[in-house]
Design a protein around this motif. Structure first.
Motif, PDB file in Angstrom:
ATOM      1  N   ALA A 108       0.856  -1.189   0.000  1.00  0.00           N
ATOM      2  CA  ALA A 108       0.000   0.000   0.000  1.00  0.00           C
ATOM      3  C   ALA A 108       0.884   1.227   0.000  1.00  0.00           C
ATOM      4  O   ALA A 108       2.058   1.185   0.364  1.00  0.00           O
ATOM      5  CB  ALA A 108      -0.934   0.008   1.209  1.00  0.00           C
ATOM      6  N   MET A 109       0.308   2.361  -0.418  1.00  0.00           N
ATOM      7  CA  MET A 109       0.998   3.646  -0.329  1.00  0.00           C
ATOM      8  C   MET A 109       0.315   4.470   0.748  1.00  0.00           C
ATOM      9  O   MET A 109      -0.900   4.630   0.747  1.00  0.00           O
ATOM     10  CB  MET A 109       0.944   4.383  -1.672  1.00  0.00           C
ATOM     11  N   ASP A 110       1.117   4.977   1.690  1.00  0.00           N
ATOM     12  CA  ASP A 110       0.536   5.800   2.744  1.00  0.00           C
ATOM     13  C   ASP A 110       0.347   7.220   2.233  1.00  0.00           C
ATOM     14  O   ASP A 110       0.541   7.530   1.060  1.00  0.00           O
ATOM     15  CB  ASP A 110       1.403   5.754   4.009  1.00  0.00           C
ATOM     16  N   LEU A 111      -0.020   8.129   3.140  1.00  0.00           N
ATOM     17  CA  LEU A 111      -0.342   9.494   2.737  1.00  0.00           C
ATOM     18  C   LEU A 111       0.870  10.237   2.199  1.00  0.00           C
ATOM     19  O   LEU A 111       0.733  11.232   1.497  1.00  0.00           O
ATOM     20  CB  LEU A 111      -0.940  10.260   3.934  1.00  0.00           C
ATOM     21  N   ASP A 112       2.083   9.775   2.539  1.00  0.00           N
ATOM     22  CA  ASP A 112       3.300  10.405   2.042  1.00  0.00           C
ATOM     23  C   ASP A 112       3.824   9.726   0.794  1.00  0.00           C
ATOM     24  O   ASP A 112       4.969   9.915   0.397  1.00  0.00           O
ATOM     25  CB  ASP A 112       4.387  10.382   3.128  1.00  0.00           C
ATOM     26  N   ASP A 113       2.991   8.859   0.173  1.00  0.00           N
ATOM     27  CA  ASP A 113       3.372   8.142  -1.037  1.00  0.00           C
ATOM     28  C   ASP A 113       4.605   7.284  -0.818  1.00  0.00           C
ATOM     29  O   ASP A 113       5.456   7.148  -1.678  1.00  0.00           O
ATOM     30  CB  ASP A 113       3.628   9.110  -2.198  1.00  0.00           C
ATOM     31  N   SER A 114       4.723   6.697   0.354  1.00  0.00           N
ATOM     32  CA  SER A 114       5.818   5.774   0.620  1.00  0.00           C
ATOM     33  C   SER A 114       5.277   4.361   0.651  1.00  0.00           C
ATOM     34  O   SER A 114       4.115   4.131   0.974  1.00  0.00           O
ATOM     35  CB  SER A 114       6.495   6.109   1.958  1.00  0.00           C
ATOM     36  N   LEU A 115       6.139   3.413   0.310  1.00  0.00           N
ATOM     37  CA  LEU A 115       5.723   2.020   0.197  1.00  0.00           C
ATOM     38  C   LEU A 115       5.514   1.415   1.570  1.00  0.00           C
ATOM     39  O   LEU A 115       6.302   1.610   2.482  1.00  0.00           O
ATOM     40  CB  LEU A 115       6.790   1.238  -0.565  1.00  0.00           C
ATOM     41  N   ASP A 116       4.446   0.660   1.738  1.00  0.00           N
ATOM     42  CA  ASP A 116       4.120   0.020   3.001  1.00  0.00           C
ATOM     43  C   ASP A 116       3.834  -1.441   2.726  1.00  0.00           C
ATOM     44  O   ASP A 116       3.067  -1.773   1.830  1.00  0.00           O
ATOM     45  CB  ASP A 116       2.880   0.682   3.629  1.00  0.00           C
ATOM     46  N   SER A 133      -3.279   9.047  -4.990  1.00  0.00           N
ATOM     47  CA  SER A 133      -4.033   9.884  -5.908  1.00  0.00           C
ATOM     48  C   SER A 133      -3.617   9.542  -7.324  1.00  0.00           C
ATOM     49  O   SER A 133      -2.838   8.638  -7.568  1.00  0.00           O
ATOM     50  CB  SER A 133      -3.743  11.357  -5.593  1.00  0.00           C
ATOM     51  N   SER A 134      -4.145  10.323  -8.256  1.00  0.00           N
ATOM     52  CA  SER A 134      -3.813  10.076  -9.649  1.00  0.00           C
ATOM     53  C   SER A 134      -2.388  10.488  -9.982  1.00  0.00           C
ATOM     54  O   SER A 134      -1.970  10.371 -11.119  1.00  0.00           O
ATOM     55  CB  SER A 134      -4.792  10.840 -10.553  1.00  0.00           C
ATOM     56  N   SER A 135      -1.644  11.012  -8.996  1.00  0.00           N
ATOM     57  CA  SER A 135      -0.261  11.402  -9.231  1.00  0.00           C
ATOM     58  C   SER A 135       0.714  10.359  -8.710  1.00  0.00           C
ATOM     59  O   SER A 135       1.912  10.615  -8.662  1.00  0.00           O
ATOM     60  CB  SER A 135       0.030  12.751  -8.556  1.00  0.00           C
ATOM     61  N   SER A 136       0.250   9.177  -8.314  1.00  0.00           N
ATOM     62  CA  SER A 136       1.108   8.132  -7.779  1.00  0.00           C
ATOM     63  C   SER A 136       0.784   6.810  -8.450  1.00  0.00           C
ATOM     64  O   SER A 136      -0.365   6.546  -8.795  1.00  0.00           O
ATOM     65  CB  SER A 136       0.938   7.998  -6.255  1.00  0.00           C
ATOM     66  N   LEU A 175      10.134  -3.187  -7.309  1.00  0.00           N
ATOM     67  CA  LEU A 175       8.962  -2.316  -7.313  1.00  0.00           C
ATOM     68  C   LEU A 175       9.436  -0.881  -7.442  1.00  0.00           C
ATOM     69  O   LEU A 175      10.406  -0.479  -6.781  1.00  0.00           O
ATOM     70  CB  LEU A 175       8.154  -2.482  -6.028  1.00  0.00           C
ATOM     71  N   VAL A 176       8.750  -0.117  -8.281  1.00  0.00           N
ATOM     72  CA  VAL A 176       9.102   1.282  -8.503  1.00  0.00           C
ATOM     73  C   VAL A 176       7.895   2.134  -8.146  1.00  0.00           C
ATOM     74  O   VAL A 176       6.804   1.950  -8.701  1.00  0.00           O
ATOM     75  CB  VAL A 176       9.522   1.528  -9.966  1.00  0.00           C
ATOM     76  N   LEU A 177       8.100   3.051  -7.198  1.00  0.00           N
ATOM     77  CA  LEU A 177       7.040   3.962  -6.756  1.00  0.00           C
ATOM     78  C   LEU A 177       7.261   5.308  -7.413  1.00  0.00           C
ATOM     79  O   LEU A 177       8.268   5.980  -7.174  1.00  0.00           O
ATOM     80  CB  LEU A 177       7.052   4.094  -5.231  1.00  0.00           C
ATOM     81  N   LEU A 178       6.325   5.703  -8.255  1.00  0.00           N
ATOM     82  CA  LEU A 178       6.412   6.957  -8.997  1.00  0.00           C
ATOM     83  C   LEU A 178       5.368   7.911  -8.454  1.00  0.00           C
ATOM     84  O   LEU A 178       4.168   7.616  -8.468  1.00  0.00           O
ATOM     85  CB  LEU A 178       6.183   6.700 -10.490  1.00  0.00           C
ATOM     86  N   ALA A 179       5.816   9.060  -7.935  1.00  0.00           N
ATOM     87  CA  ALA A 179       4.926  10.074  -7.379  1.00  0.00           C
ATOM     88  C   ALA A 179       5.279  11.424  -7.986  1.00  0.00           C
ATOM     89  O   ALA A 179       6.469  11.746  -8.162  1.00  0.00           O
ATOM     90  CB  ALA A 179       5.035  10.126  -5.857  1.00  0.00           C
ATOM     91  N   ALA A 180       4.266  12.204  -8.288  1.00  0.00           N
ATOM     92  CA  ALA A 180       4.475  13.496  -8.938  1.00  0.00           C
ATOM     93  C   ALA A 180       5.233  14.441  -8.013  1.00  0.00           C
ATOM     94  O   ALA A 180       4.896  14.597  -6.841  1.00  0.00           O
ATOM     95  CB  ALA A 180       3.125  14.109  -9.329  1.00  0.00           C
ATOM     96  N   ALA A 187      14.489   0.887   0.638  1.00  0.00           N
ATOM     97  CA  ALA A 187      14.270   1.337  -0.735  1.00  0.00           C
ATOM     98  C   ALA A 187      15.223   2.481  -1.064  1.00  0.00           C
ATOM     99  O   ALA A 187      15.444   3.389  -0.260  1.00  0.00           O
ATOM    100  CB  ALA A 187      12.817   1.781  -0.912  1.00  0.00           C
ATOM    101  N   ARG A 188      15.797   2.448  -2.258  1.00  0.00           N
ATOM    102  CA  ARG A 188      16.707   3.500  -2.685  1.00  0.00           C
ATOM    103  C   ARG A 188      15.948   4.512  -3.543  1.00  0.00           C
ATOM    104  O   ARG A 188      14.924   4.196  -4.154  1.00  0.00           O
ATOM    105  CB  ARG A 188      17.880   2.920  -3.473  1.00  0.00           C
ATOM    106  N   THR A 189      16.436   5.719  -3.567  1.00  0.00           N
ATOM    107  CA  THR A 189      15.806   6.791  -4.331  1.00  0.00           C
ATOM    108  C   THR A 189      16.623   7.066  -5.584  1.00  0.00           C
ATOM    109  O   THR A 189      17.857   6.966  -5.587  1.00  0.00           O
ATOM    110  CB  THR A 189      15.691   8.069  -3.490  1.00  0.00           C
ATOM    111  N   VAL A 190      15.938   7.409  -6.649  1.00  0.00           N
ATOM    112  CA  VAL A 190      16.562   7.815  -7.905  1.00  0.00           C
ATOM    113  C   VAL A 190      16.007   9.178  -8.275  1.00  0.00           C
ATOM    114  O   VAL A 190      14.937   9.583  -7.786  1.00  0.00           O
ATOM    115  CB  VAL A 190      16.293   6.783  -9.020  1.00  0.00           C
ATOM    116  N   PRO A 191      16.703   9.923  -9.110  1.00  0.00           N
ATOM    117  CA  PRO A 191      16.205  11.255  -9.483  1.00  0.00           C
ATOM    118  C   PRO A 191      14.810  11.203 -10.089  1.00  0.00           C
ATOM    119  O   PRO A 191      14.421  10.235 -10.736  1.00  0.00           O
ATOM    120  CB  PRO A 191      17.245  11.742 -10.499  1.00  0.00           C
ATOM    121  N   ALA A 192      14.069  12.272  -9.854  1.00  0.00           N
ATOM    122  CA  ALA A 192      12.705  12.365 -10.368  1.00  0.00           C
ATOM    123  C   ALA A 192      12.712  12.386 -11.890  1.00  0.00           C
ATOM    124  O   ALA A 192      13.710  12.775 -12.518  1.00  0.00           O
ATOM    125  CB  ALA A 192      12.025  13.620  -9.821  1.00  0.00           C
ATOM    126  N   PRO A 193      11.628  11.951 -12.527  1.00  0.00           N
ATOM    127  CA  PRO A 193      11.565  11.968 -13.991  1.00  0.00           C
ATOM    128  C   PRO A 193      11.617  13.395 -14.520  1.00  0.00           C
ATOM    129  O   PRO A 193      11.320  14.360 -13.804  1.00  0.00           O
ATOM    130  CB  PRO A 193      10.224  11.292 -14.295  1.00  0.00           C
TER     131      PRO A 193
END
Length: 713
Positions: free
Chosen positions: A453-461, A470-473, A488-493, A509-515
């Motif tokens: 699941a994604m919590d309110l901060d758009d982090s993986l749970d 939302s439609s941005s995640s 798994l790749v979590l994409l958030a606006a 989970a590691r972070t990569v630069p935003a698109p």
């Protein structure tokens, strides 16, 4: 030294085992473990709550000499755990009852239920897990799993579930104090006890079970493995009260009468009984009876959780080693049928070691086979199954549900539209909008699953609780060819992208630069998962209108130009509210990335494809499918028309609407319905009505036993 160390908490003693081999031998001996447990199990000694350890699991049993039985929320795996030391050992899988559909064996309790219990056999000085199962239309059964410790090899059936030694069956149905099934037993005085009823809980057509009131206590002896039962005291069955079993100080069983969820009276079984009134002794008041009032308390204990069941299973005989080497060469669906041969075969096939060896063998076969033989010789319909977003419900093959079948079976249904991705090296993704904004990874063959699941901060749970998006995640599933791991790749606006390997902890989970663009998704993105092809995960964005491609190996994004927009406003910039608005989404057909544009106004779907997924390939219009002649497949009627795959033999396209499944022939421009929820009675075909607002979820499977989790993690 032992007198001093036995006063320490269990975690401190476990750390002291690392000082030397001599200390490890003494502190791991059965004599010291029993002395430590006796010292900490007395009244007023240190006890703690299970919730303090933040387990990703639901507690099934209360403490038994410091051990407990829990069930993982996200994977459904059962574990014997010791919260004091932090150790846990998984139990073997296996649904006790099998059902045969279309020549294929599927795990299914047929609307039955299972109840567990954990206890200690004083004669063998060993913990045992008891499983009662109640399938509909079949006799109830009982199975036992021996928790084998150290080099103990005395167990005749170690490493898998075995029948009770006496062959005894449950005489009644285990329920809890509210008459609800799937309850767990309480261990006291050498037996596991359940509240029970003589009436079978019945599943109604609405999906709810009737809840008969408990009328007895059923007990299972862990020494001779037999059942006994005694009726409840007459005064305990008063109107407005509920009953529960608990453990009193001194190890006695207690029957608690609760009024408005508060304990009121307590009974204990009498040593000898002549009639029903004499089978129980009522304590005067709750206060002073030894009732602790909290079944979540656990003792300080060094009790081991047992060896991994795979070690016990494969160490018992060399025959199972040879069997494992032979079975790994067989197809996954064949192994599903062979699990019904016997319990030892089932335990071997469902072990992690066997799954890893089978997957390695399948990869070697795929690498050695020529490209021309990559397509399956069987029909596409043989690879289609129906699944649900509820992991406890098993899959049903299309052959059992198609209209041409002699024995028509209704596929499992849900209340909302669900689209399943194509398997990515054995695992498929399901967007669980029917249970909140969550995603489920599962193997369509074995139904091994994991929920995220994604919590309110758009982090993986990793827990199936809370969370919204939302439609941005969006969450995408991919595969790293260099390390042979799923990711798994979590994409958030507007945020950094998070990449997580399934073999790692969620917090790592590691972070990569935003698109390079800020993605916004159409509403269909919450239903249709992203598409993985050739090392890249693809998302369809509506604002700006483009395709985002993420290279799993390089960890970088790339923007791919989208094909020309369709006639509907929804395909051009986010959807409209009129009847002519369409939508577009991504699919994979014949190993190519495709964009599907749906237009309700013209009742057509247009499929664009590109040969290159790196941004250099040009788009070509592959198909324009006119569906106005078939209302149940028309975009004007169906919520979402998804092309699942192309039949390799004749080029027909399998279309899925969630209510109907059919083959469209682009040459003859005909459509053959193979499965439908619409009423096929007499009358005008255009006036067919759908039977209720329910949907099915069709999925494809491939040869693999891979799991989305590590049982030992």
């Amino acid at each position: 030294m032992e007198d001093i160390l036995m006063r320490l908490p269990a975690r401190s003693v476990a750390r002291c085992r690392c000082l030397s081999r001599a200390w490890a031998a003494v502190l791991s001996s059965r004599g010291f473990i029993n002395r430590h447990l006796d010292h900490h199990a007395g009244p007023g000694r240190r006890r703690f709550l299970l919730q303090e350890h933040h387990l990703d699991a639901r507690r099934l049993t209360r403490s038994c000499r410091g051990l407990g039985l829990v069930k993982s929320y996200s994977t459904g795996v059962y574990y014997v755990c010791n919260p004091s030391t932090g150790q846990a050992a998984s139990l073997p899988d296996g649904t006790p009852v099998k059902r045969i559909d279309g020549g294929v064996a599927w795990n299914r309790l047929i609307f039955g239920y299972v109840s567990f219990g954990l206890g200690h056999d004083a004669r063998a000085d060993r913990h045992k897990v008891v499983r009662l199962y109640y399938p509909v239309g079949l006799p109830a059964g009982c199975e036992v799993y021996d928790v084998v410790v150290g080099s103990d090899s005395e167990s005749e059936a170690g490493g898998y579930w075995r029948p009770a030694a006496s062959g005894a069956k449950p005489p009644c149905f285990a329920v809890d104090r509210f008459g609800i099934t799937n309850t767990a037993g309480v261990f006291a005085q050498g037996r596991v006890h359940w509240l029970a009823t003589s009436r079978r809980p019945v599943l109604s057509l609405s999906g709810s079970r009737s809840r008969p009131e408990p009328d007895s206590v059923m007990s299972f002896s862990l020494v001779d493995e037999t059942f006994t039962s005694i009726p409840l005291p007459p005064r305990a069955c008063c109107r407005g009260t509920s009953l529960g079993l608990t453990l009193l100080h001194g190890g006695r069983l207690g029957l608690v009468s609760l009024y408005r969820h508060r304990p009121r009276h307590i009974w204990t079984p009498a040593a000898a009984a002549g009639c029903r009134d004499q089978m129980w002794s009522q304590l005067a008041t709750v206060a002073g009876s030894g009732y602790c009032g909290d079944d979540n308390l656990y003792e300080e204990s060094l009790e081991p959780v047992g060896r991994p069941y795979e070690d016990v299973l494969l160490a018992s005989t060399s025959y199972l080693h040879a069997l494992s080497m032979a079975l790994r060469r067989l197809p996954a669906r064949t192994l599903g049928r062979l699990k019904s041969v016997c319990r030892s075969w089932r335990a071997v096939i469902e072990s992690d070691r066997f799954a890893s060896a089978h997957n390695d063998h399948q990869r070697r076969l795929l690498a050695a086979s020529p490209p021309s033989s990559s397509s399956s010789s069987s029909s596409l319909a043989d690879r289609v199954i129906f699944v649900t977003c509820y992991p406890d419900e098993d899959a049903v093959p299309l052959r059992s549900c198609c209209l041409a079948s002699a024995f028509l079976t209704t596929p499992p249904l849900m209340n909302s539209r669900v689209v399943v991705s194509k398997p990515c090296h054995g695992l498929a993704q399901l967007m669980m909008t029917c249970r909140g904004e969550r995603t489920q990874l599962f193997n369509p063959v074995t139904r091994a699953h994991r929920i995220f699941a994604m919590d309110l901060d758009d982090s993986l749970d990793d827990l199936s609780s809370g969370g919204s998006s939302s439609s941005s995640s969006s969450i995408g599933l991919g595969y790293d060819q260099s390390t042979q791991e799923h990711v798994l790749v979590l994409l958030a606006a507007g945020k950094e992208c998070k990449v997580w390997r399934l073999t790692e902890n969620v917090g790592s989970a590691r972070t990569v630069p935003a698109p390079p663009i800020t993605p916004r998704f159409l509403p269909s993105a919450s239903t249709v998962p992203p598409v993985y092809i050739d090392g890249r995960i693809h998302w369809m964005c509506c604002s700006p209108r483009a395709i985002l491609a993420f290279c799993v190996r390089a960890g970088a994004f790339q923007v791919v130009a989208a094909p020309p927009a369709g006639p509907g406003p929804g395909t051009g910039g986010g959807g409209g509210g009129d009847d002519t608005s369409g939508t577009e989404f991504l699919v994979e057909l014949r190993r190519r990335l495709c964009v599907v544009q749906s237009c309700p106004g013209t009742e057509t779907i247009t499929i664009w494809s590109t040969a290159g997924c790196d941004g250099d390939g040009a788009w070509s219009r592959e198909y324009v499918i006119q569906l106005g002649r078939w209302p149940e497949f028309s975009p004007k009627t169906a919520e979402l028309v998804v092309p699942m795959a192309v039949e390799p033999k004749d080029g027909r396209i399998l279309l899925d609407t969630g209510s109907s499944l059919g083959y469209y022939d682009p040459v003859r421009r005909t459509l053959e319905t193979v499965c439908s929820l619409y009423d096929y009675g007499p009358g005008d075909p255009k006036k067919k009505k759908k039977v209720g607002k329910r949907f099915f979820a069709a999925a494809l499977w491939e040869e693999s036993l891979v799991r989305p989790y590590d049982r030992g993690h």
